[in-house]
Write a protein that holds these residues in place. Structure first.
Motif: not given
Length: 196
Positions: A54-65, A125-132
Motif C-alpha cells: 500500500a505504501s509503495d502504491n501510494t508513493v508511486i501514484t503520488f510521484a506520477v501525479n 503499474i503493478e506493485v509486486a510484494n509477493t507476485s514479482l
C-alpha cells in the motif's frame, strides 16, 4: 477448468474458459479478489495487501501525479480498474493511466472498460510484494497483448522499478519513460528509498 469456483487455488494461473472465469469472479467467495484472464487461463489474487504494498502504491501514484502536474501533462489515473475484452482478456492492475490526448477518452460513469470500445491505458503499474515472478512473466505478456504503451513493476522487496516500453506486442526495458517525457525511473526509485 475442473474445479468449481469455490475450489480454485488463488494466486495461480488455471486453465479456464471465459464462461468459467466469469462464474468464478461472480462467486461471493472471490468478491474481494483481483482477477485476470488471458491465454485461456484465469488468476484470482487473494493475497492480503499489507502496509508495504500500500505504501509503495501510494508513493508511486503520488510521484506520477505530481510529475504530470508540474509538467502540465494531462492524465487520468485509475486504481484497480477493470479492463475487459470479452472472451479474450481481463486485467485489474494496481494503477493505470491514460496520458495526454487519451486522458479524457473514458467517459464518466464507465464501470468496466471495454477494450473493444476504448483503447488500453497508456501506462500500467503493478506493485509486486509477493507476485514479482508473475508480474514479470504472465502479466507482462498480458499487457503486451492488451496494447499498453508502458508497463512498470514496483518491486517492493528490492526497492526498484522494472519498466518496459511496449510496442508490437513485445517489450523492452527502459530507464526513462517514453510516455512521460524526461521522467527518469531512477527518480521514482529514489522516492521509494526515501520512504524506507
Amino acid at each position: 477448468m475442473s474445479n468449481s469456483p469455490t475450489q480454485l487455488k488463488p494466486d495461480m494461473w488455471i486453465s479456464s474458459t471465459w464462461n468459467e472465469y466469469i462464474q468464478a469472479i461472480e462467486d461471493p467467495a472471490y468478491v474481494t479478489a483481483r482477477s485476470y484472464y488471458w491465454n485461456g487461463k484465469l488468476r484470482l489474487e487473494m493475497t492480503p495487501l499489507g502496509h508495504d504494498h500500500a505504501s509503495d502504491n501510494t508513493v508511486i501514484t503520488f510521484a506520477v501525479n505530481l510529475f504530470c502536474s508540474i509538467q502540465e501533462i494531462p492524465v487520468n489515473g485509475l486504481t484497480n480498474c477493470t479492463y475487459r475484452k470479452t472472451g479474450v482478456q481481463e486485467a485489474q492492475p494496481d494503477v493505470s493511466y491514460y496520458v495526454g490526448e487519451n486522458a479524457d477518452v473514458i467517459p464518466w460513469g464507465t464501470s468496466i472498460i471495454n477494450l473493444e470500445t476504448y483503447s488500453a491505458p497508456d501506462l500500467v503499474i503493478e506493485v509486486a510484494n509477493t507476485s514479482l515472478a508473475d508480474d514479470k512473466g504472465e502479466k507482462r505478456l498480458l499487457y503486451e497483448d492488451m496494447g499498453v504503451s508502458e508497463y512498470w513493476i514496483v518491486d517492493v522487496q528490492n526497492v526498484q522499478i522494472i519498466a518496459f516500453a511496449i510496442a508490437d506486442r513485445g517489450s523492452r526495458r527502459i530507464e526513462q519513460s517514453n510516455i512521460l517525457p524526461s521522467l527518469e525511473i531512477s527518480l521514482l526509485e529514489e522516492a521509494l528509498r526515501r520512504t524506507r
